[in-house]
Design a protein around this motif. Structure first.
Motif, PDB file in Angstrom:
ATOM      1  N   VAL A  45       0.863  -1.165   0.000  1.00 58.87           N
ATOM      2  CA  VAL A  45       0.000   0.000   0.000  1.00 58.87           C
ATOM      3  C   VAL A  45       0.910   1.228   0.000  1.00 58.87           C
ATOM      4  N   VAL A  46       0.533   2.248  -0.754  1.00 56.95           N
ATOM      5  CA  VAL A  46       1.320   3.475  -0.813  1.00 56.95           C
ATOM      6  C   VAL A  46       0.773   4.432   0.246  1.00 56.95           C
ATOM      7  N   LEU A  47       1.654   4.809   1.176  1.00 58.99           N
ATOM      8  CA  LEU A  47       1.274   5.709   2.259  1.00 58.99           C
ATOM      9  C   LEU A  47       2.190   6.927   2.253  1.00 58.99           C
ATOM     10  N   PRO A  48       1.752   8.006   2.839  1.00 55.54           N
ATOM     11  CA  PRO A  48       2.612   9.199   2.878  1.00 55.54           C
ATOM     12  C   PRO A  48       3.818   8.982   3.798  1.00 55.54           C
ATOM     13  N   SER A  49       4.885   9.689   3.487  1.00 53.27           N
ATOM     14  CA  SER A  49       6.084   9.653   4.312  1.00 53.27           C
ATOM     15  C   SER A  49       6.603  11.070   4.464  1.00 53.27           C
ATOM     16  N   LEU A  50       7.056  11.402   5.649  1.00 53.40           N
ATOM     17  CA  LEU A  50       7.629  12.719   5.890  1.00 53.40           C
ATOM     18  C   LEU A  50       9.152  12.706   5.801  1.00 53.40           C
ATOM     19  N   SER A  51       9.732  11.513   5.673  1.00 54.95           N
ATOM     20  CA  SER A  51      11.189  11.427   5.617  1.00 54.95           C
ATOM     21  C   SER A  51      11.732  11.316   4.194  1.00 54.95           C
ATOM     22  N   ILE A  52      10.895  10.983   3.237  1.00 49.42           N
ATOM     23  CA  ILE A  52      11.312  10.959   1.830  1.00 49.42           C
ATOM     24  C   ILE A  52      10.227  11.635   1.000  1.00 49.42           C
ATOM     25  N   ASP A  53      10.573  12.032  -0.186  1.00 50.76           N
ATOM     26  CA  ASP A  53       9.585  12.689  -1.044  1.00 50.76           C
ATOM     27  C   ASP A  53       9.238  11.826  -2.261  1.00 50.76           C
ATOM     28  N   GLN A  54       9.429  10.527  -2.117  1.00 49.28           N
ATOM     29  CA  GLN A  54       9.108   9.596  -3.198  1.00 49.28           C
ATOM     30  C   GLN A  54       8.066   8.605  -2.702  1.00 49.28           C
ATOM     31  N   ARG A  55       7.825   7.578  -3.510  1.00 52.56           N
ATOM     32  CA  ARG A  55       6.849   6.548  -3.130  1.00 52.56           C
ATOM     33  C   ARG A  55       7.235   5.868  -1.832  1.00 52.56           C
ATOM     34  N   ASN A  56       6.265   5.652  -1.012  1.00 50.47           N
ATOM     35  CA  ASN A  56       6.469   4.954   0.257  1.00 50.47           C
ATOM     36  C   ASN A  56       5.616   3.696   0.233  1.00 50.47           C
ATOM     37  N   ASP A  57       6.126   2.662  -0.430  1.00 49.97           N
ATOM     38  CA  ASP A  57       5.401   1.389  -0.510  1.00 49.97           C
ATOM     39  C   ASP A  57       5.624   0.603   0.774  1.00 49.97           C
ATOM     40  N   ILE A  58       4.541   0.290   1.455  1.00 56.95           N
ATOM     41  CA  ILE A  58       4.592  -0.465   2.707  1.00 56.95           C
ATOM     42  C   ILE A  58       3.845  -1.778   2.494  1.00 56.95           C
ATOM     43  N   PRO A  59       4.472  -2.909   2.837  1.00 56.73           N
ATOM     44  CA  PRO A  59       3.743  -4.176   2.737  1.00 56.73           C
ATOM     45  C   PRO A  59       2.538  -4.173   3.672  1.00 56.73           C
ATOM     46  N   LEU A  60       1.429  -4.683   3.197  1.00 59.91           N
ATOM     47  CA  LEU A  60       0.226  -4.727   4.025  1.00 59.91           C
ATOM     48  C   LEU A  60       0.432  -5.616   5.252  1.00 59.91           C
ATOM     49  N   ALA A  61       1.315  -6.599   5.136  1.00 65.14           N
ATOM     50  CA  ALA A  61       1.612  -7.483   6.267  1.00 65.14           C
ATOM     51  C   ALA A  61       2.281  -6.739   7.418  1.00 65.14           C
ATOM     52  N   PHE A  62       2.780  -5.544   7.160  1.00 62.65           N
ATOM     53  CA  PHE A  62       3.407  -4.721   8.185  1.00 62.65           C
ATOM     54  C   PHE A  62       2.416  -4.363   9.299  1.00 62.65           C
ATOM     55  N   PHE A  63       1.147  -4.281   8.967  1.00 68.59           N
ATOM     56  CA  PHE A  63       0.115  -3.885   9.931  1.00 68.59           C
ATOM     57  C   PHE A  63      -0.521  -5.079  10.647  1.00 68.59           C
ATOM     58  N   LEU A  64      -0.287  -6.291  10.164  1.00 70.94           N
ATOM     59  CA  LEU A  64      -0.978  -7.457  10.701  1.00 70.94           C
ATOM     60  C   LEU A  64      -0.627  -7.819  12.147  1.00 70.94           C
ATOM     61  N   PRO A  65       0.574  -7.542  12.658  1.00 71.54           N
ATOM     62  CA  PRO A  65       0.819  -7.847  14.072  1.00 71.54           C
ATOM     63  C   PRO A  65      -0.143  -7.147  15.036  1.00 71.54           C
ATOM     64  N   VAL A  88       6.123   4.316   9.550  1.00 76.58           N
ATOM     65  CA  VAL A  88       5.631   4.607   8.196  1.00 76.58           C
ATOM     66  C   VAL A  88       5.951   6.050   7.805  1.00 76.58           C
ATOM     67  N   LEU A  89       5.723   6.992   8.696  1.00 75.82           N
ATOM     68  CA  LEU A  89       5.897   8.408   8.368  1.00 75.82           C
ATOM     69  C   LEU A  89       7.347   8.877   8.394  1.00 75.82           C
ATOM     70  N   PHE A  90       8.152   8.346   9.340  1.00 75.71           N
ATOM     71  CA  PHE A  90       9.496   8.886   9.535  1.00 75.71           C
ATOM     72  C   PHE A  90      10.616   7.855   9.379  1.00 75.71           C
ATOM     73  N   ARG A 115      14.781   5.910   5.052  1.00 75.80           N
ATOM     74  CA  ARG A 115      15.987   6.645   4.698  1.00 75.80           C
ATOM     75  C   ARG A 115      15.968   6.951   3.206  1.00 75.80           C
ATOM     76  N   SER A 116      15.523   5.977   2.414  1.00 73.68           N
ATOM     77  CA  SER A 116      15.347   6.129   0.968  1.00 73.68           C
ATOM     78  C   SER A 116      14.184   5.221   0.566  1.00 73.68           C
ATOM     79  N   THR A 117      13.896   5.137  -0.715  1.00 76.10           N
ATOM     80  CA  THR A 117      12.769   4.301  -1.132  1.00 76.10           C
ATOM     81  C   THR A 117      13.028   2.821  -0.889  1.00 76.10           C
ATOM     82  N   SER A 118      14.281   2.433  -0.709  1.00 69.37           N
ATOM     83  CA  SER A 118      14.583   1.012  -0.520  1.00 69.37           C
ATOM     84  C   SER A 118      15.124   0.666   0.859  1.00 69.37           C
ATOM     85  N   THR A 119      15.446   1.645   1.687  1.00 69.12           N
ATOM     86  CA  THR A 119      16.002   1.347   3.011  1.00 69.12           C
ATOM     87  C   THR A 119      15.286   2.144   4.107  1.00 69.12           C
TER      88      THR A 119
END
Length: 195
Positions: A33-53, A147-149, A152-156
């Motif tokens: 899912v693409v969510l906003p990020s305040l630490s980068i200005d590019q796409r912030n793709d987050i796996p949906l499984a990140f929220f399942l815990p 998710v927001l902060f 470091r980059s789109t991949s890390t």
């Protein structure tokens, strides 16, 4: 024992949550899912499984909060030990089911979800010992802070964002284990004192 299990809503709420967590993990392990990020200005793709815990930590907190305080305080049964064993059992079963899902999907994200169950549940148990019922909000705040902060980059991710790091990151696994042990100890020490 049956009375305590029913009071803690184990057969209904907790069993359903663990089953739902596993089935959702199998269904959405590769979705993002693409969510906003305040630490980068590019796409912030987050796996949906990140929220399942949260589907393990939230219902577990609800089960531990469903109590009969007067009966439990007046009784001689070791409620603190039972509550602690309930938390350990729920997380242990969740880890087992998540590892089985990881074997089925052959995905790093499902192993990451197993580690995150430890971290998020430990965070909830520790916060619950300090804040009471309001402690359930702390894991949610952590996840949205990452998710927001946390990028470091789109991949890390930054090293403090342990729930977003790959599953083979040693310090993330150590932090998750340490936080879970802290939460279990806090649960045992404060089980009778919580309202």
């Amino acid at each position: 024992m049956t009375w305590w299990l029913k009071t803690r809503l184990v057969p209904t709420v907790l069993a359903g949550a663990l089953l739902g967590h596993t089935l959702l993990l199998l269904a959405v392990w590769d979705w993002t899912v693409v969510l906003p990020s305040l630490s980068i200005d590019q796409r912030n793709d987050i796996p949906l499984a990140f929220f399942l815990p949260l589907l393990v930590a939230g219902p577990l907190a609800h089960c531990l909060d469903s109590r009969q305080p007067h009966t439990e305080l007046a009784g001689i049964r070791r409620i603190a030990l039972r509550d602690t064993l309930l938390a350990v059992s729920a997380v242990g079963l969740s880890l087992l089911l998540t590892v089985l899902a990881a074997c089925a999907t052959q995905s790093d994200i499902t192993l990451q979800a197993a580690r995150n169950v430890l971290f998020v549940t430990g965070l909830m148990l520790t916060a619950r010992a300090v804040l009471g019922r309001s402690g359930i909000v702390v894991p949610l705040l952590w996840i949205f802070t990452v998710v927001l902060f946390g990028r470091r980059s789109t991949s890390t991710f930054y090293s403090w964002a342990v729930t977003a790091l790959p599953s083979d990151t040693a310090h993330a696994a150590a932090a998750a284990a340490l936080l879970f042990i802290t939460g279990i100890c806090a649960t045992y020490l404060t089980a009778r004192k919580l309202p």
